[in-house]
Scaffold this active site. Structure first.
Site, PDB file in Angstrom:
ATOM      1  CD  GLU A 128       8.782 -10.764  20.856  1.00 35.22           C
ATOM      2  OE1 GLU A 128       9.262 -11.348  21.573  1.00 35.22           O
ATOM      3  OE2 GLU A 128       7.662 -10.959  20.388  1.00 35.22           O
ATOM      4  CE  LYS A 130       2.541  -2.694  21.793  1.00 34.73           C
ATOM      5  NZ  LYS A 130       1.549  -2.356  20.659  1.00 34.73           N
ATOM      6  CG  ASP A 132       1.249   0.009  14.781  1.00 31.16           C
ATOM      7  OD1 ASP A 132       0.244  -0.278  15.563  1.00 31.16           O
ATOM      8  OD2 ASP A 132       1.171   1.223  14.573  1.00 31.16           O
ATOM      9  CE1 TYR A 239       1.945 -11.202  19.928  1.00 33.54           C
ATOM     10  CE2 TYR A 239       2.575 -10.234  17.755  1.00 33.54           C
ATOM     11  CZ  TYR A 239       1.909 -10.504  18.893  1.00 33.54           C
ATOM     12  OH  TYR A 239       0.525  -9.730  18.894  1.00 33.54           O
ATOM     13  CE  LYS A 327       2.819   1.831  22.233  1.00 37.15           C
ATOM     14  NZ  LYS A 327       1.588   2.387  22.790  1.00 37.15           N
ATOM     15  CB  CYS A 432      -8.345  19.594 -15.473  1.00 36.35           C
ATOM     16  SG  CYS A 432      -7.359  18.744 -15.563  1.00 36.35           S
ATOM     17  CB  CYS A 435      -6.860  18.897 -20.108  1.00 41.82           C
ATOM     18  SG  CYS A 435      -8.550  18.494 -19.448  1.00 41.82           S
ATOM     19  CB  CYS A 456     -10.270  16.424 -15.053  1.00 45.95           C
ATOM     20  SG  CYS A 456     -10.209  16.646 -16.877  1.00 45.95           S
ATOM     21  CB  CYS A 462      -7.556  14.988 -19.601  1.00 42.09           C
ATOM     22  SG  CYS A 462      -6.608  15.434 -18.082  1.00 42.09           S
TER      23      CYS A 462
HETATM   24  S1  IVH Z   1       2.900 -10.436  23.257  1.00 46.12           S
HETATM   25  C1  IVH Z   1       0.094 -11.625  26.649  1.00 46.12           C
HETATM   26  N1  IVH Z   1       4.662  -9.335  21.390  1.00 46.12           N
HETATM   27  O1  IVH Z   1       0.759  -5.577  21.262  1.00 46.12           O
HETATM   28  C2  IVH Z   1       0.841 -10.765  25.753  1.00 46.12           C
HETATM   29  N2  IVH Z   1       2.370  -8.475  21.690  1.00 46.12           N
HETATM   30  O2  IVH Z   1      -0.261  -3.680  23.628  1.00 46.12           O
HETATM   31  C3  IVH Z   1       0.832 -11.218  24.590  1.00 46.12           C
HETATM   32  N3  IVH Z   1       1.995  -6.764  19.792  1.00 46.12           N
HETATM   33  O3  IVH Z   1      -2.016  -7.275  22.247  1.00 46.12           O
HETATM   34  C4  IVH Z   1       1.212 -10.168  23.617  1.00 46.12           C
HETATM   35  N4  IVH Z   1       3.988  -6.970  18.886  1.00 46.12           N
HETATM   36  O4  IVH Z   1      -1.451  -7.171  19.735  1.00 46.12           O
HETATM   37  C5  IVH Z   1       3.336  -9.254  22.131  1.00 46.12           C
HETATM   38  N5  IVH Z   1       5.936  -8.981  19.830  1.00 46.12           N
HETATM   39  C6  IVH Z   1       4.829  -8.964  20.318  1.00 46.12           C
HETATM   40  C7  IVH Z   1       3.839  -7.859  19.747  1.00 46.12           C
HETATM   41  C8  IVH Z   1       2.716  -7.817  20.530  1.00 46.12           C
HETATM   42  C9  IVH Z   1       2.667  -6.365  18.937  1.00 46.12           C
HETATM   43  C10 IVH Z   1       0.583  -6.296  20.278  1.00 46.12           C
HETATM   44  C11 IVH Z   1      -0.363  -7.196  20.503  1.00 46.12           C
HETATM   45  C12 IVH Z   1      -0.791  -6.972  21.863  1.00 46.12           C
HETATM   46  C13 IVH Z   1      -0.443  -5.452  22.129  1.00 46.12           C
HETATM   47  C14 IVH Z   1      -0.252  -5.296  23.497  1.00 46.12           C
END
Ligand code: IVH
Length: 712
Positions: A128, A130, A132, A239, A327, A432, A435, A456, A462
């Protein structure tokens, strides 16, 4: 900070390695602080990961040198002092990282070995995105949200319950059935790209900008004032989970389906695979969609699907053995900085924009990048420290562009060695470009520092400011006139049809008498013009707070506009009160700065706006067309509706923010200090001068329980 030694790990001597580990510990701790406590990272994730990896590689080669303060022993950072602490009943751990297919192979191999399963037995694994953002843990007892916290250092987080309650996609009560008595739902709080852009646009005036959606989400969630969080469009993907009083699923996928049934957003891209090849295919598929998702992701998380296997795998010291984050590589590209353009904003701020030779960064063509201000171009950061090691940017430079958080492209570096010998430093204009008025760096009255933004001074003459003001007036959070967007504003302004807000409302009448009818313009027709006039007419009775916000007064955002609308109830009330407040010894001034959430900066900006004769005249003309309506009273039949309440001393049953939010929900005004206008003082233990003053003025006083009894 100490320079790191670039020697490859296998060539390091014992002594060099010890020195390098010491420097890495200090450097990483410093970056942790910027990232977690200040929400302002100085390096990107890939650079950070590289530091951590080097640290780990040296530790693997020289285990005897592992330091007690080694970064590999820490997850996250100690919680900020701003919030009360929340001890997680089940720690919130971080994830180990994989950077290549080989690393994923190793992960699956470790899982097999740990479980003693040979290659023929399939191990289903989910994949799934990750997300941010920043992780949060939500505790539900009997289906009711009772607590919400950030991760903090994994053991102890910050209690941000009130703030998390304002996130729309976090249910206050779990839907459906089948949830255990106690469950902690964990997931990521994040901000979508469009919301992030709109937020930064709204904040332009304040001179503050979030670097990326992650920082915006973190900054918004970690606000002391939950009302501010409430105005920030945060979202949440569920999640994972922490404490749970009874098992409710046997697999990760089944659990996530439960989350969905209970009312949470879950990520739609989650898939299940059985081989590394299948997982990598999902990874590639998610990466291909990355640019069009509408929110930031920085990798793919793999989790062993079977919860019984997860339980057996358990946790190594810092990471679960059953999950890993794969990553994405950082998204950067080099190109040429062809020009530096100056844009003039609504309040006259001159913002430099880099015009780049178009280049693809992570699947998106980038041709503009923000340069913030003159200091930024010169290589000076917001706090006076050098950025890009002090290297300035010049026209013609070869630059490295990065899509920070996938949204705003940034110039992260410049190659000075490729610079033409005759290149000259960029001279920031003092005039500016729209103007010709002087553009000046004001001195901040409070700090005495010179503002980094050049503005300005042309004000109403302006044209650039006028156009931006009009765009703001009709924008979504102000008058919200359908069919009247930036393009239409620019075209109508250009043709002299609409040069100030009042003109919008006389457009139809003038069009009837005009020889060149709107419906005959390119891009318009009978229907679209009729719709536009209808949309304009609908806004003749716009609600007061939107009207105030739409005026585009400096420092007046949506929240402040609401405070003013609530306090003064109608526009003339506001206008006359602010004019009277020009005298800073008057009661009117005291009343204005006494509104909780309004300080002197805002008060000065209001006075400046309303005492400017041109503005006064423009307002008179506008008010012939528009009649702002009072803001809806939140609860007009509540016993405190319309009353002014002051809280003082310690509150024990709820936070000060919660108390304030409660009062405002019930239609009360919350003031910061006691005056003749105060109706009620809620005093907790330790109350001092405010309590005394209220007694002197014979104002009704109650304690926390009394307050609860009054508001029911
Ligand atoms: S699972 C025990 N699933 O990534 C682990 N983490 O680098 C539970 N994060 O602290 C985390 N998306 O803030 C999980 N789909 C995802 C995630 C996710 C983002 C973040 C989360 C975690 C960090 C770890």
């Amino acid at each position: 900070m100490a320079e790191l030694d670039g020697t490859p790990v296998d060539e390091l001597t014992l002594e060099q390695a010890a020195g390098e580990l010491e420097r890495l510990a200090a450097t990483i701790a410093d970056h942790d602080q910027h990232y977690h406590q200040d929400d302002a990272p100085k390096i990107d994730d890939a650079q950070y990961d590289a530091l951590k990896r080097r640290n780990l590689e040296i530790e693997v080669r020289f285990p005897e040198l592992i330091r007690s303060d080694s970064p590999s022993k820490r997850v996250g950072y100690a919680p900020s002092e701003k919030f009360s602490k929340y001890t997680h009943s089940v720690p919130m751990l971080s994830l180990d990282n994989a950077f290549s297919e080989g690393d994923v192979q190793d992960f699956v191999g470790r899982v097999r070995r740990f479980l003693g399963l040979d290659g023929d037995v399939a191990i289903p694994i989910t994949a799934e995105p990750k997300i941010d953002g920043l992780s949060a843990s939500l505790r539900y007892e009997n289906g009711v949200l009772v607590n919400g916290a950030t991760r903090g250092d994994g053991q102890v987080g910050e209690n941000v319950t009130g703030n998390l309650r304002t996130v729309e996609t976090i249910p206050q009560r779990l839907k459906g059935s089948g949830w255990p008595d106690i469950i902690e739902i964990r997931g990521e709080v994040y901000m979508a790209h469009e919301d992030f852009k709109a937020l930064n646009a709204r904040m332009l005036d304040s001179g503050r900008q979030f670097a990326n959606p992650r920082n915006a989400a973190a900054g918004s969630l970690r606000q002391l004032d939950a009302r501010i969080t409430a105005e920030r469009p945060l979202r949440f993907f569920a999640y994972a989970w922490g404490e749970i009083s009874a098992p409710v699923a046997t697999s990760q996928l089944e659990m996530i389906e439960n989350f969905k049934a209970w009312g949470f957003d879950i990520n739609p891209l989650m898939r299940r695979g059985e081989t590394v090849a299948e997982l990598i295919a999902v990874y590639n598929d998610i990466e291909a969609q990355r640019a069009s998702l509408g929110y930031d992701i920085d990798g793919v998380v793999y989790k062993v699907d079977d919860l019984a296997l997860q339980a057996r795998l358990g946790f190594a010291s810092r990471f679960p053995r059953w999950a890993i984050a794969h990553k994405f590589p950082a998204e950067q590209a080099t190109t040429i900085l062809e020009d530096i353009e100056i844009q003039v904003g609504r309040t006259g701020a001159l913002t430099p924009v880099a015009k780049l030779r178009p280049v693809t960064v992570g699947g998106v063509v980038v041709s503009n990048a923000t340069l913030h201000n003159g200091d930024y171009i010169a290589g000076i950061g917001a706090n006076g420290e050098p950025i890009r090691e002090g290297r300035d940017l010049r026209k013609g430079d070869q630059v490295t562009v990065q899509r920070a958080g996938d949204v705003i492209p940034q110039i992260v570096d410049v190659d000075i060695s490729a610079r033409a010998a005759n290149s000259k430093p960029f001279e920031f204009p003092e005039i500016c470009p729209a103007c010709g008025s002087h553009a000046v760096r004001e001195v901040n009255a409070k700090s005495g520092k010179i503002d980094v933004i050049r503005r300005c001074t042309g004000g109403l003459i302006c044209p650039a400011q006028a156009v931006e003001k009009l765009k703001h007036f009709v924008s979504r959070n102000a008058l919200d006139i359908d069919g009247f967007g930036d393009k239409q504003v620019e075209a109508f302004y250009h043709d002299g049809l609409v040069t100030r807000p009042a003109d919008i409302f006389t457009l139809q009448a003038r069009d009837k008498r005009s020889l060149k009818r709107l419906k005959d313009r390119e891009g318009w027709g009978g229907t679209s013009v009729r719709n536009l006039f209808e949309a304009i007419d609908e806004r003749r009775n716009v609600v007061l707070n939107r009207f105030i916000f739409g005026l585009g007064i400096r420092h007046i955002g949506e929240g402040t506009a609401k405070l003013l609308a609530r306090q003064y109830e109608d526009f003339e009330g506001l206008r006359s009160a602010v004019k009277a407040a020009a005298d800073e010894t008057s009661d009117a001034w005291m009343d204005l700065v006494n509104i909780d959430g309004i300080g002197e900066t805002v008060a000065h900006a209001l006075v400046e706006f309303f005492t400017e004769p041109h503005n006064d005249e423009a307002l008179d003309t506008l008010l012939e067309q528009v009649s702002p309506t009072p803001m809806e009273k939140t609860a007009s039949d509540s016993p405190v509706a319309g009353k002014t309440v002051v809280f003082t001393g310690a509150l024990e049953k709820f936070s000060r923010d919660e108390a304030k939010a409660m009062a405002e929900r019930l239609g009360a005004k919350v003031a910061g200090s006691v005056s003749k206008k105060t109706d009620l003082l809620v005093a907790g233990p330790g109350a001092g001068s405010k309590l005394k003053k209220a007694q002197d003025l014979e104002i009704e006083i109650t304690d926390e329980d009394g307050w609860l009894a009054i508001v029911g």
